[in-house]
Design a protein around this motif. Structure first.
Motif, PDB file in Angstrom:
ATOM      1  N   UNK A  74     -53.014  46.144 -21.761  1.00  0.00           N
ATOM      2  CA  UNK A  74     -51.617  46.555 -21.569  1.00  0.00           C
ATOM      3  C   UNK A  74     -50.903  45.695 -20.542  1.00  0.00           C
ATOM      4  N   UNK A  75     -51.667  45.023 -19.710  1.00  0.00           N
ATOM      5  CA  UNK A  75     -51.055  44.215 -18.650  1.00  0.00           C
ATOM      6  C   UNK A  75     -50.582  42.862 -19.160  1.00  0.00           C
ATOM      7  N   UNK A  76     -51.285  42.304 -20.187  1.00  0.00           N
ATOM      8  CA  UNK A  76     -50.943  40.970 -20.698  1.00  0.00           C
ATOM      9  C   UNK A  76     -50.772  41.049 -22.205  1.00  0.00           C
ATOM     10  N   UNK A  77     -49.656  40.610 -22.704  1.00  0.00           N
ATOM     11  CA  UNK A  77     -49.414  40.652 -24.157  1.00  0.00           C
ATOM     12  C   UNK A  77     -50.387  39.730 -24.901  1.00  0.00           C
ATOM     13  N   UNK A  83     -57.346  32.658 -37.571  1.00  0.00           N
ATOM     14  CA  UNK A  83     -58.565  31.902 -37.263  1.00  0.00           C
ATOM     15  C   UNK A  83     -58.278  30.711 -36.351  1.00  0.00           C
ATOM     16  N   UNK A  84     -57.393  30.871 -35.383  1.00  0.00           N
ATOM     17  CA  UNK A  84     -57.050  29.774 -34.476  1.00  0.00           C
ATOM     18  C   UNK A  84     -58.159  29.605 -33.436  1.00  0.00           C
ATOM     19  N   UNK A  85     -58.762  28.406 -33.392  1.00  0.00           N
ATOM     20  CA  UNK A  85     -59.839  28.132 -32.436  1.00  0.00           C
ATOM     21  C   UNK A  85     -59.605  26.858 -31.632  1.00  0.00           C
ATOM     22  N   UNK A  86     -58.516  26.134 -31.945  1.00  0.00           N
ATOM     23  CA  UNK A  86     -58.306  24.848 -31.246  1.00  0.00           C
ATOM     24  C   UNK A  86     -57.979  25.052 -29.768  1.00  0.00           C
ATOM     25  N   UNK A  87     -57.094  25.978 -29.502  1.00  0.00           N
ATOM     26  CA  UNK A  87     -56.664  26.206 -28.119  1.00  0.00           C
ATOM     27  C   UNK A  87     -56.138  27.630 -28.004  1.00  0.00           C
ATOM     28  N   UNK A  88     -55.976  28.156 -26.781  1.00  0.00           N
ATOM     29  CA  UNK A  88     -55.431  29.506 -26.601  1.00  0.00           C
ATOM     30  C   UNK A  88     -54.026  29.629 -27.170  1.00  0.00           C
ATOM     31  N   UNK A  89     -53.781  30.698 -27.907  1.00  0.00           N
ATOM     32  CA  UNK A  89     -52.463  30.948 -28.476  1.00  0.00           C
ATOM     33  C   UNK A  89     -51.606  31.623 -27.416  1.00  0.00           C
ATOM     34  N   UNK A  90     -50.443  30.989 -27.086  1.00  0.00           N
ATOM     35  CA  UNK A  90     -49.496  31.503 -26.084  1.00  0.00           C
ATOM     36  C   UNK A  90     -50.247  31.903 -24.807  1.00  0.00           C
ATOM     37  N   UNK A  91     -50.245  33.201 -24.473  1.00  0.00           N
ATOM     38  CA  UNK A  91     -50.881  33.640 -23.229  1.00  0.00           C
ATOM     39  C   UNK A  91     -52.136  34.494 -23.485  1.00  0.00           C
ATOM     40  N   UNK A  92     -52.827  34.192 -24.585  1.00  0.00           N
ATOM     41  CA  UNK A  92     -54.037  34.962 -24.912  1.00  0.00           C
ATOM     42  C   UNK A  92     -55.158  34.748 -23.900  1.00  0.00           C
ATOM     43  N   UNK A  93     -55.091  33.661 -23.157  1.00  0.00           N
ATOM     44  CA  UNK A  93     -56.154  33.399 -22.185  1.00  0.00           C
ATOM     45  C   UNK A  93     -55.947  34.167 -20.882  1.00  0.00           C
ATOM     46  N   UNK A  94     -54.792  34.818 -20.708  1.00  0.00           N
ATOM     47  CA  UNK A  94     -54.569  35.626 -19.505  1.00  0.00           C
ATOM     48  C   UNK A  94     -55.404  36.902 -19.591  1.00  0.00           C
ATOM     49  N   UNK A  95     -55.974  37.281 -18.480  1.00  0.00           N
ATOM     50  CA  UNK A  95     -56.849  38.455 -18.479  1.00  0.00           C
ATOM     51  C   UNK A  95     -56.621  39.274 -17.231  1.00  0.00           C
ATOM     52  N   UNK A  96     -57.017  40.555 -17.358  1.00  0.00           N
ATOM     53  CA  UNK A  96     -57.076  41.413 -16.188  1.00  0.00           C
ATOM     54  C   UNK A  96     -58.548  41.604 -15.811  1.00  0.00           C
ATOM     55  N   UNK A  97     -58.776  42.395 -14.799  1.00  0.00           N
ATOM     56  CA  UNK A  97     -60.156  42.566 -14.336  1.00  0.00           C
ATOM     57  C   UNK A  97     -61.017  43.361 -15.308  1.00  0.00           C
TER      58      UNK A  97
END
Length: 708
Positions: A74-77, A83-97
Motif C-alpha cells: 500500500x505504500x508503493x504503487x 512477462x517483463x524481465x529486462x528492467x524494473x517497470x516504473x517504480x516496481x523496485x521500490x519496497x517497504x520493510x
C-alpha cells in the motif's frame, strides 16, 4: 504476524464536511479516521454513537503493517505487466520493510534477483501466467527439472528431490577428482610378451607418461546412491534414478587413448552398466506402480530429454513403454488377437517390449490372479531377450492349470510357443514332471505362483481322464531324453496312476490298492498297447483305442499300459538307468502289476539280470532308507514284497528277497515288526513251499530267531 492491539484513545467521527480528509477502503463501509486527543475521562468514553451513520465505536487501534507481496504493497504503487524481465517497470523496485518477493518467497531486501536484468523479480505478480510458472519452478527446487507443478509434488517427491540434490553435490566433487586423474609411478611393470624388467620396455615406458583416469570412485558413489534409492518409495526412487541418469550421461572421458582398467574403472563401461540398471528399474516401476498419468508422462519426457552419449544410444527408447490402456495391449490381454498384431490404418504393429517390462507385466497380472490374460500376453508378445522370454513362456502350462484348463495345459507342454523353440516339456525337470502329473490327475494346483511351490494345494478344475492322462504323460517322457531315462519320472508315473484323484492340502497323494484284473485281460491290454506305444514314439498324434479301457478296470488299464511302457524303456535304455528300486517301490501294494512287470522283463535274460543287479545295488546302498520305509509300511507290505520275489522261479530274482531278509536280520533293533513278519510267513505257508535250497534255508533261519 503480530496480533492487533486496541488503543486507549477514542475515535472522533468526522462530519460530512470532513469526509474529504479521510480515507475509505474500496467496497467497504468502514471509514478510517485518525485518533485524537481528548480530555474526557476514560470511564465516560465507553461508546460514541453517531446517529447519521448509525455506527457505534467502542475502541480504535493503530494498524500494524503485515508482511505482503510486493504487488500488494500500500505504500508503493505497483505496475502489472505480463512477462517483463529486462528492467524494473516504473517504480516496481521500490519496497517497504515488509515487502516479500513473489518468486523467492523471502523479503524483497534479501532477494538477489530483485533488479537483476533478464530476471527482475520485482516485476513478479500473481496475475501473470509467466510469473506463476517461474514461481512454481523456483518453489519446486531440484524437482523443477522434471517440469513438475507444485500441485504434483507430494512428500515422496520432496524426499527424492532432497536426496538427489545432496547426491549431485557429492557427485560433482567425485567427478572433479576423476577429471584430475592420477599420475602413474615412474617404475612401471611391463605388460608385453615377453615381459621385460621394469623400466626397460619402451612401449610401456611411453604409456607411463599418460595420466590415468579411473572412474571407480564415481561408480562406487552412484551405486551406493542407487542402492539407497531402491529402499525409498516408488516416486522418490524414480526421481533419484532419473536424476542420476542425467548426471552420469553428461560425464566425459578426458583420456586421449582408450584406457581399460576393468569393469568399474572405465567410464564407458561403468556408465553403460549404471544406465542398464537405472532403465531396468524404471521400466519395472512404470509398469508396477500406479503413477498418476501426468507424472508418468513427465518422467518419460524427462528421460527422453537426456543427451545420451553415443555408447548409450541403445537406451534411447528404453522407456517407451506401452501403457496398460493401449488398444493393442488390451486386445492381446483379452485374447482378441493371438499374434500380437492389430491392423491400424493399413499397418499391423506388433507388440514388442523389453524383457524387464514383460517380467513386470506378468508379475502384476499374477498378483491380480489374471492367469488367462498372462497366457494370451506371453503367447503374443515379442522381446529383445529370447531366452528370458522363453523362461517366462515355460510357465504357460502352469498358468493354464491355475485357470482350471488342464487339457489345454497338457497340450501346451508339447507344442512349441513359436517356431524358434522346442516344446516346453523337453526342458522340464523330474520334479516339475511330477508336479504337472499331480495337477492333471487331481485337478488341483499349488496355492503359490510357482510349479514347485511348497505350500498348500487347492482345487482349480476337472482333472484329465485316464486315457488322456497316460497319453500326455508318455508324450512328455518321449519329448525329453533326460526325462525318459530318469527312473524318478517312471516311478512318478506309476505312483500317480496308482493313487486316488483326491489330493491332500499339503500336496500328498493317497495310494489306491487296485483290483487285479484277470490274466487274459492283462494280456489283451499288453498286446493292444504295444503297437500304440511304438507309434506314440514316432507320432505324437497316436491315440489309445477306446476298447482298451474297460469301464470295470479303467484305472487298472492305465497301470498295465505303464508297465508295457516301462518294459520298452528297459529293453532299449537299460545301460542308461541309474536305479530301478524306486520304480519297484512305486507300485505300492499293487503287487500284481509289479509281478506283471517282472514277468515281462523275464523274457530277456540279459535284461532281467541287469535289472536285478540294479535293484541289489540300490538295496546295498540304501539300507537305512529301506528300513525306515518298511517301518512306515508295516510287516504286511514287507511280507508280500518278500513273498513276491521268493516265489519267483528265477534264482536271480530270489536274491532280492534274500538280501532284504538279511538286512532285516542284521538290524532287528530297528525292526520291531520282525516277529509279525514271521507270523505272516507262517500263515502263508511260505516255510513249506519248495523254494530254492538257499532261499528255504534263509527263511527257516529267520523264523527260528523267534522260535517259529
Amino acid at each position: 504476524m503480530q496480533p492487533l492491539k486496541a488503543e486507549e484513545n477514542v475515535t472522533e467521527i468526522l462530519s460530512s464536511s470532513d469526509e474529504s480528509e479521510c480515507e475509505s477502503l474500496p467496497g467497504s463501509p468502514v471509514v478510517l479516521v485518525e485518533p485524537v486527543e481528548t480530555s474526557v475521562p476514560e470511564e465516560k468514553l465507553e461508546e460514541v454513537v453517531d446517529k447519521e451513520f448509525d455506527l457505534v465505536v467502542t475502541f480504535c487501534k493503530k494498524p500494524d503493517v503485515l508482511p505482503h507481496a510486493r504487488y500488494d504493497c500500500a505504500a508503493h504503487p505497483f505496475t502489472r505487466t505480463e512477462c517483463e524481465t529486462c528492467s524494473p517497470v516504473e517504480k516496481n523496485d521500490d519496497i517497504c520493510d515488509h515487502c516479500y518477493c513473489y518468486i523467492c518467497d523471502k523479503l524483497a531486501s534479501e532477494c538477489e534477483n530483485w533488479t537483476v536484468p533478464s530476471i527482475c523479480h520485482c516485476n513478479a505478480h500473481n496475475k501473470s501466467k509467466f510469473w506463476k510458472n517461474r514461481r512454481e519452478v523456483f518453489m519446486a527446487g531440484i524437482l523443477g527439472i522434471f517440469n513438475l507443478h507444485l500441485t504434483d509434488i507430494d512428500a515422496d517427491l520432496w524426499r527424492g528431490g532432497d536426496l538427489l540434490k545432496k547426491f549431485i553435490q557429492e557427485l560433482s566433487v567425485e567427478y572433479n577428482n576423476y577429471l584430475l586423474g592420477e599420475v602413474p609411478p615412474t617404475q612401471h611393470e611391463c605388460s608385453c610378451l615377453p615381459k621385460l624388467p621394469p623400466g626397460q620396455c619402451n612401449i610401456c615406458g611411453s604409456r607411463s607418461t599418460e595420466v590415468v583416469y579411473k572412474y571407480s570412485g564415481v561408480f562406487t558413489l552412484v551405486t551406493k546412491f542407487l542402492n539407497q534409492a531402491e529402499k525409498e518409495n516408488p516416486k522418490a526412487t524414480a526421481v533419484m534414478f532419473l536424476g542420476a541418469a542425467k548426471e552420469i550421461a553428461l560425464h566425459k572421458d578426458p583420456a586421449l587413448n582408450w584406457q581399460n582398467f576393468g569393469y568399474s574403472s572405465s567410464l564407458m563401461v561403468s556408465v553403460t552398466c549404471l544406465l542398464q540398471r537405472i532403465t531396468t528399474g524404471l521400466q519395472r516401476m512404470l509398469v508396477l506402480c500406479n503413477f498418476p498419468k501426468t507424472l508418468h508422462e513427465k518422467f518419460i519426457g524427462f528421460f527422453r530429454s537426456i543427451p545420451l552419449p553415443c555408447h548409450c544410444f541403445v537406451f534411447s527408447n528404453s522407456l517407451n513403454i506401452v501403457p496398460w490402456d493401449n488398444v493393442l495391449l488390451t486386445a492381446v490381454l483379452r485374447g482378441r488377437t493371438a499374434s500380437g498384431r492389430r491392423r491400424t490404418r493399413g499397418r499391423r504393429p506388433s507388440l514388442w517390449e523389453w524383457i524387464a517390462v514383460v517380467e513386470a507385466r506378468v508379475e502384476r497380472l499374477v498378483e491380480n490372479k489374471k492367469y488367462k490374460e498372462i497366457v494370451h500376453y506371453l503367447r503374443a508378445v515379442k522381446c529383445n531377450d529370447i531366452k528370458g522370454l522363453r523362461r517366462l513362456q515355460d510357465k504357460i502350462p502352469f498358468y493354464l492349470c491355475k485357470s482350471g484348463n488342464f487339457l489345454d495345459a497338457s497340450h501346451s507342454l508339447l507344442v512349441p510357443v513359436n517356431n524358434l523353440t522346442c516344446c516346453i516339456a523337453c526342458r522340464l525337470t523330474a520334479s516339475e514332471y511330477e508336479a504337472y502329473l499331480k495337477m492333471f490327475r487331481t485337478g488341483s494346483v499349488p496355492d503359490g505362483d510357482d510349479v514347485l511351490h511348497p505350500g498348500l494345494w487347492v482345487v482349480a478344475g476337472q482333472p484329465l481322464r485316464e486315457g488322456a492322462l497316460i497319453k500326455q504323460a508318455l508324450r512328455m517322457l518321449h519329448s525329453s531324453v533326460s526325462l525318459y531315462r530318469n527312473p524318478k519320472c517312471w516311478s512318478t508315473l506309476i505312483m500317480i496312476l496308482g493313487s486316488n484323484k483326491f489330493l491332500g492340502k499339503s500336496g500328498h497323494l493317497y495310494p489306491a490298492p487296485l483290483r487285479e484284473p484277470s490274466l487274459d485281460y492283462q494280456e489283451e491290454v499288453l498286446s493292444a498297447s504295444f503297437n500304440i506305444l511304438e507309434e506314440l514314439k514316432n507320432n505324437h498324434h497316436a491315440a489309445f483305442r477306446a476298447y482298451i479301457f474297460s469301464p470295470e478296470f479303467y484305472q487298472e488299464t492305465s497301470l498295465i499300459v505303464a508297465v508295457q511302457a516301462i518294459q520298452q524303456m528297459v529293453f532299449c535304455d537299460l545301460p542308461y538307468l541309474t536305479s530301478f528300486l524306486e520304480i519297484v517301490l512305486a507300485f505300492g501294494r499293487n503287487f500284481w502289476a509289479l509281478k506283471l512287470l517282472l514277468n515281462q522283463l523275464s523274457h530277456e535274460e540279459t535284461v532281467l539280470n541287469g535289472t536285478v543287479d540294479l535293484i541289489l545295488r540300490d538295496l546295498h546302498g540304501q539300507k537305512t532308507t529301506m528300513l525306515k520305509l518298511w517301518q512306515n509300511l508295516g510287516p504286511l507290505y514287507v511280507g508280500e514284497f518278500l513273498c513276491l520275489f521268493l516265489t519267483c522261479r528265477n534264482p536271480k530274482m530270489q536274491s532280492i528277497a534274500l538280501l532284504s531278509l538279511n538286512i532285516i536280520t542284521e538290524n532287528l533293533d530297528m525292526c520291531p515288526w520282525a516277529k509279525h513278519l514271521c507270523s505272516f510267513f507262517q500263515n502263508t505257508g511260505l516255510k513249506d513251499l519248495p523254494l530254492d535250497a538257499t532261499g528255504h534255508l534263509e527263511v527257516v533261519k529267520f523264523m527260528s530267531l523267534f522260535d517259529i
